[in-house]
Design an enzyme around this catalytic site. Structure first.
Site, PDB file in Angstrom:
ATOM      1  N   CYS A  25      10.738   7.903  -3.291  1.00 21.85           N
ATOM      2  CA  CYS A  25       9.502   7.118  -3.297  1.00 21.85           C
ATOM      3  C   CYS A  25       8.321   7.890  -3.897  1.00 21.85           C
ATOM      4  O   CYS A  25       7.262   7.311  -4.117  1.00 21.85           O
ATOM      5  CB  CYS A  25       9.166   6.644  -1.887  1.00 21.85           C
ATOM      6  N   HIS A  69       1.462  -7.588 -10.446  1.00 16.99           N
ATOM      7  CA  HIS A  69       1.607  -6.813 -11.680  1.00 16.99           C
ATOM      8  C   HIS A  69       0.512  -5.752 -11.827  1.00 16.99           C
ATOM      9  O   HIS A  69      -0.045  -5.554 -12.900  1.00 16.99           O
ATOM     10  CB  HIS A  69       1.696  -7.731 -12.906  1.00 16.99           C
ATOM     11  N   GLU A 107       9.487  -4.997   0.947  1.00 12.22           N
ATOM     12  CA  GLU A 107       9.640  -4.380  -0.369  1.00 12.22           C
ATOM     13  C   GLU A 107      11.029  -4.647  -0.943  1.00 12.22           C
ATOM     14  O   GLU A 107      11.200  -4.674  -2.150  1.00 12.22           O
ATOM     15  CB  GLU A 107       9.465  -2.862  -0.267  1.00 12.22           C
TER      16      GLU A 107
END
EC number: 4.-.-.-
Length: 117
Positions: A25, A69, A107
């Site tokens: 991550c 985005h 996620e």
């Protein structure tokens, strides 16, 4: 208690730069996020709703304008974790809809974070 939920989606990148370099991550990566807002009330309003789902459209606009985005490290204070996203969206929703009782953020299909005061 009556409860309703509505789901929203967005895609974004982030990295958790405070983690060790060998942590996956810590590298730049992205997710297709799911945000679920939950509202609760002891009694229904005169229309028979906790709140009309249409009233939640501003959350879609907020997500589309500020998160979709985008690179989350640029738009979120603190680490761009699902937990911090859940808290951000909870605070944003609760300021508009006092019936807000929880926000969940996913996620991946197998992971969820929840903020519920």
């Amino acid at each position: 208690m009556f409860r309703i939920r509505k789901e929203f989606h967005f895609s974004a990148s982030h990295r958790l730069s405070h983690l060790p370099d060998d942590h996956q991550c810590a590298r730049l990566h992205g997710h297709n996020y799911i945000v679920v807002v939950e509202l609760a009330a002891k009694a229904l309003n005169p229309d028979g709703f906790v709140r009309d789902y249409h009233d939640l459209k501003p959350l879609k606009t907020h997500i589309d304008d500020h998160f979709d985005h985008r690179h989350l490290n640029d738009v979120l204070e603190g680490p761009s974790t699902a937990e911090n996203l859940a808290r951000h969206f909870f605070d944003w929703c609760a300021a508009r809809w006092p019936e807000t009782s929880a926000v969940l953020v996913s996620e991946t299909p197998k992971t969820w974070a929840e903020y519920r005061p």
